[in-house]
Design a protein around this motif. Structure first.
Motif, short mmCIF file in Angstrom:
data_model
loop_
_atom_site.label_atom_id
_atom_site.label_comp_id
_atom_site.label_asym_id
_atom_site.label_seq_id
_atom_site.Cartn_x
_atom_site.Cartn_y
_atom_site.Cartn_z
N UNK A 430 0.82 -1.22 0.00
CA UNK A 430 0.00 0.00 0.00
C UNK A 430 0.85 1.27 0.00
N UNK A 431 2.11 1.17 0.46
CA UNK A 431 2.98 2.34 0.42
C UNK A 431 3.36 2.70 -1.00
N UNK A 432 3.34 1.73 -1.91
CA UNK A 432 3.69 2.00 -3.30
C UNK A 432 2.70 2.92 -3.98
N UNK A 433 1.50 3.06 -3.40
CA UNK A 433 0.52 3.98 -3.98
C UNK A 433 1.02 5.42 -3.96
N UNK A 434 1.98 5.73 -3.06
CA UNK A 434 2.48 7.10 -2.95
C UNK A 434 3.71 7.36 -3.81
N UNK A 435 4.09 6.40 -4.65
CA UNK A 435 5.22 6.61 -5.54
C UNK A 435 4.87 7.49 -6.73
N UNK A 436 3.58 7.73 -6.89
CA UNK A 436 3.11 8.64 -7.92
C UNK A 436 2.03 9.52 -7.30
N UNK A 437 1.47 10.42 -8.08
CA UNK A 437 0.40 11.31 -7.58
C UNK A 437 -0.77 11.28 -8.52
N UNK A 438 -1.94 11.54 -7.99
CA UNK A 438 -3.13 11.65 -8.83
C UNK A 438 -3.01 12.88 -9.71
N UNK A 439 -3.37 12.74 -10.96
CA UNK A 439 -3.32 13.86 -11.91
C UNK A 439 -4.72 14.32 -12.25
N UNK A 440 -4.85 15.60 -12.52
CA UNK A 440 -6.16 16.15 -12.90
C UNK A 440 -6.55 15.66 -14.28
#
Length: 440
Positions: A430-440
């Protein structure tokens, strides 16, 4: 990462040779001038631009910024933007070249217009971190050499894309971690790496406290100033209401655009740590947040105000990164002594460890100017600059996983994350979800 990047570096040798006959071909020789453009001419961009002109490093052909011109950058009386920058360049050339009025530097609000110009050899990307990847990837595809301000990326995924683009297209990229061009930092880091204090057991790095205060919960949206293209400034970040504390110098205190002081000051202090450890292309195997303080939920600034995290490398060496005064940036602690350096000077456990310590350069040959000159020399020759793309990515990655650890600490409490520096993934899925960011 280090195995992949080394293969990429070897494979890119031919591409870099080609670079020496493309954008640099117009220069003719290592002594000829390159045409450059500055994308982003706010606080840092104007500082670099003025140094570039004072040292006569090349021709500034174009400046770009989404802000036509305004006050209110790092300090309220700073008046920056594309028109002030354009006028400064043309006035400077008029005063120093002695051949009438110069109007050769043009200004635009569209960065794509800069990259589309065939006569631009190199671009300076001095923009908020969330714009580094799209601009760098596009510039690399166009064959432009790139000076990208630190931190090199907003996320680890962005950094990976930048490394791939630079190596695929064979261009030179210098990250703005300018301590790499500081002879004092070079002396200390190379002494640590050479074993002058024995095997290193611990490195302590400092990142500054927040130097600006933003509005708390309940802040109100403001009208967008005339001459400021806010929607383009946001780019692919979430579409949110305008407030002056969101933009200009203060972008660094919001996770949508940056990583707080960990990626700001940490891009220097943590860069020196890995340099002195001989781990330029490496990273720790575990990371643990020890302290993390945040503003109240709903504040405009949402990056950590105070932090402390601990990294451990494969051989047991630990790195402690903590908030504090910026007098000491990086301290190496070895079995036979210690070395430390920072903005207030350089000291050691024994005076003889500092024998031969050089002076920090100043004036028109200061550290930032040396860093830009090193970049331009490499554009001409095809050599790797001091803070080449994999180094910038490795340093930014260390800062990013530090931020991930402290953000998770705020949500889940004390936790150690296991990190694979080669695959660049966490064992905790679940920490790997923060390796990128949500984009608009």
């Amino acid at each position: 990462m280090n195995q992949i990047s080394r293969r990429q570096m070897m494979a890119s040798a031919t591409a870099l040779t080609i670079l020496g006959t493309s954008s640099a071909a117009r220069a003719g020789s290592v002594n000829d001038r390159l045409n450059v453009a500055f994308i982003g001419v706010g606080n840092q961009g104007m500082g670099l631009l003025k140094r570039f002109l004072a040292a006569d490093l090349g021709n500034v052909a174009m400046v770009c910024d989404v802000n036509r011109g305004s006050y209110g950058y790092k300090e309220e009386d700073h008046f920056y933007g594309r028109e002030p920058a354009r006028d400064f360049v043309n006035d400077y050339y008029t005063r120093h070249r002695g051949k009438g009025n110069y109007n050769t530097c043009t200004a635009t609000e569209d960065w794509r217009e800069v990259i589309a110009r065939d006569d631009i050899d190199a671009v300076w990307l001095v923009v908020p971190d969330h714009w580094h990847r799209p601009m760098a990837v596009t510039a690399a595809a166009a064959g432009k050499a790139i000076y990208c301000e630190k931190p090199q990326s907003l996320t680890i995924a962005d950094g990976q894309a930048m490394v791939a683009a630079v190596r695929e297209h064979g261009v030179v990229l210098q990250t703005g971690s300018h301590e790499r061009s500081n002879p004092v930092s070079q002396f200390i880091c190379e002494a640590a790496k050479a074993g002058k204090i024995g095997p290193i057991r611990r490195v302590v790095t400092t990142v500054g406290y927040n130097n600006k205060v933003g509005p708390g919960p309940g802040w109100k949206a403001e009208p967008v100033p005339d001459g400021f293209d806010y929607q383009t400034w946001l780019g692919n970040a979430p579409k949110v209401p305008y407030h002056h504390d969101r933009c200009l110098y203060r972008f660094r205190f919001n996770y949508d655009y940056s990583g707080g002081q960990i990626t700001n000051f940490g891009a220097h202090s943590n860069d020196m740590a890995q340099w002195g450890l001989g781990r330029d292309l490496d990273g720790p195997v575990s990371i643990q947040a020890l302290e993390a303080k945040f503003l109240p939920e709903g504040s405009l600034f949402n990056t950590a105000t105070e932090t402390k995290f601990r990294c451990v490398y494969e051989d047991g060496v630990e790195l402690i990164c903590q908030s504090g005064p910026e007098q000491v940036q990086t301290r190496f602690e070895g079995e036979d002594g210690w070395l430390q350096t920072g903005y207030r000077g350089t000291t050691a456990s024994s005076p003889n460890l500092l024998d031969g310590l050089p002076e920090k350069p100043s004036g028109t040959d200061d550290v930032l100017t040396r860093h830009m000159r090193n970049f331009l020399d490499c554009v001409r020759t095809g050599d790797e600059p001091r803070a080449y793309v994999e180094v910038g990515h490795s340093t930014a990655s260390l800062c990013h996983i530090g931020n991930i650890a402290i953000r998770r600490h705020a949500q889940h409490g004390d936790q150690t994350l296991d990190w694979d520096p080669k695959k660049q993934t966490f064992a905790q899925e679940d920490a790997n979800d923060l390796l990128t960011r949500n984009r608009a």
